[in-house]
Design a protein around this motif. Structure first.
Motif, PDB file in Angstrom:
ATOM      1  N   ALA A 189       0.806  -1.220   0.000  1.00  0.00           N
ATOM      2  CA  ALA A 189       0.000   0.000   0.000  1.00  0.00           C
ATOM      3  C   ALA A 189       0.838   1.269   0.000  1.00  0.00           C
ATOM      4  O   ALA A 189       0.543   2.222  -0.735  1.00  0.00           O
ATOM      5  N   ILE A 190       1.885   1.307   0.822  1.00  0.00           N
ATOM      6  CA  ILE A 190       2.653   2.552   0.961  1.00  0.00           C
ATOM      7  C   ILE A 190       3.313   2.962  -0.352  1.00  0.00           C
ATOM      8  O   ILE A 190       3.176   4.115  -0.788  1.00  0.00           O
ATOM      9  N   PRO A 191       4.038   2.075  -1.045  1.00  0.00           N
ATOM     10  CA  PRO A 191       4.589   2.495  -2.348  1.00  0.00           C
ATOM     11  C   PRO A 191       3.515   2.865  -3.359  1.00  0.00           C
ATOM     12  O   PRO A 191       3.720   3.761  -4.179  1.00  0.00           O
ATOM     13  N   ALA A 192       2.365   2.180  -3.309  1.00  0.00           N
ATOM     14  CA  ALA A 192       1.301   2.494  -4.264  1.00  0.00           C
ATOM     15  C   ALA A 192       0.803   3.924  -4.091  1.00  0.00           C
ATOM     16  O   ALA A 192       0.589   4.644  -5.079  1.00  0.00           O
ATOM     17  N   VAL A 193       0.638   4.358  -2.842  1.00  0.00           N
ATOM     18  CA  VAL A 193       0.169   5.725  -2.595  1.00  0.00           C
ATOM     19  C   VAL A 193       1.221   6.745  -3.020  1.00  0.00           C
ATOM     20  O   VAL A 193       0.915   7.753  -3.676  1.00  0.00           O
ATOM     21  N   VAL A 194       2.484   6.486  -2.663  1.00  0.00           N
ATOM     22  CA  VAL A 194       3.556   7.419  -3.015  1.00  0.00           C
ATOM     23  C   VAL A 194       3.716   7.505  -4.530  1.00  0.00           C
ATOM     24  O   VAL A 194       3.841   8.603  -5.105  1.00  0.00           O
ATOM     25  N   ILE A 195       3.707   6.367  -5.195  1.00  0.00           N
ATOM     26  CA  ILE A 195       3.872   6.349  -6.660  1.00  0.00           C
ATOM     27  C   ILE A 195       2.684   6.996  -7.340  1.00  0.00           C
ATOM     28  O   ILE A 195       2.841   7.715  -8.344  1.00  0.00           O
ATOM     29  N   TYR A 196       1.484   6.784  -6.826  1.00  0.00           N
ATOM     30  CA  TYR A 196       0.296   7.417  -7.418  1.00  0.00           C
ATOM     31  C   TYR A 196       0.412   8.936  -7.358  1.00  0.00           C
ATOM     32  O   TYR A 196       0.136   9.634  -8.346  1.00  0.00           O
ATOM     33  N   ASN A 197       0.808   9.473  -6.213  1.00  0.00           N
ATOM     34  CA  ASN A 197       0.957  10.927  -6.097  1.00  0.00           C
ATOM     35  C   ASN A 197       2.058  11.451  -7.017  1.00  0.00           C
ATOM     36  O   ASN A 197       1.914  12.524  -7.626  1.00  0.00           O
TER      37      ASN A 197
END
Length: 250
Positions: A189-197
């Protein structure tokens, strides 16, 4: 020779051993979260390469449009940039369709702007393609991992009740395997949120580049219409002057 008792045998708590020792439901949750993490990094690499190339082409196309003298010349200059070439062709197409509407420069500009805005919106949707999966992973992965943890702990306590063993050595492996699912959920989840932003900011920069191209195309359209106005004015004034010359003097 002393024989090792079960209590004296060292327990291995490596992630792989915990994965192999987990139940089928928890193991399925772990596999799902691992696939989600792989998808996240795949999208990140693919979209980063795509957006970097697009930004380079948009900047180059904007420079070429600034150097173009007219809309007709811009068509050949923008063949290496799909977005810029599409915008130029759309403006030329609308200008061709409006050839039978003379003296309608403002109306022609409005129609071209509407057409270019549709292309710009379509390009914005295309840029964000694939990033929706990142948002879904970032929002759901922690809860999927939590589901695996809860299920694993339920299974561990059920085993404790069946065996009537309350030793921590019996409870710890099952709880550790269950908590691994929560850890994998956070890892996904954490990389997904950072990469999405990050990709959202890159897409916004590309949309600004497309907007700059739209403004450049409209500037060429306005310039071409400005060149046509003197021609139209002379075409209207000359017949009028010749008619005045035919009036006999009193």
């Amino acid at each position: 020779m002393p024989v090792d008792t079960p209590a004296s045998v060292p327990l291995t708590f490596s992630p792989w051993e915990m994965f192999l020792g987990a139940g089928p439901v928890v193991r399925a949750v772990m596999i799902l979260l691992a696939l989600a993490s792989i998808a996240t990094w795949t999208i990140f690499i693919a979209k980063s390469i795509e957006l970097r190339r697009l930004r380079t082409r948009l900047v180059a196309a904007d420079i070429l449009l600034d150097d173009a003298a007219s809309l007709d010349g811009a068509e050949d200059l923008t063949r290496n940039c799909r977005v810029a070439h599409t915008l130029v062709l759309a403006a030329e197409d609308e200008r061709t369709r409006s050839h039978d509407i003379p003296e309608d420069g403002e109306g022609l500009k409005e129609r071209i702007v509407l057409h270019l805005e549709r292309i710009e919106a379509s390009e914005a949707r295309r840029l964000m393609r694939g990033t929706g999966l990142l948002a879904t992973i970032g929002a759901t992965a922690p809860f999927v991992g939590l589901f695996g943890t809860v299920w694993g702990i339920m299974t561990s306590f059920t085993g404790i009740a069946a065996t009537k063993a309350t030793s921590l050595a019996v409870v710890a492996p099952g709880i550790a395997e269950a908590l691994l699912a929560t850890a994998l959920g956070l890892v996904a989840a954490i990389p997904a949120v950072v990469i999405y932003n990050h990709l959202a900011r890159q897409c916004a920069a590309c949309r600004e580049g497309v907007a700059d191209l739209t403004a450049s195309v409209m500037r060429l359209v306005s310039r071409d219409l400005g060149r046509l106005r003197p021609t139209l004015s002379r075409a209207q004034v000359i017949p009028f002057a010749s008619r005045e010359q035919r009036i006999p003097a009193e």
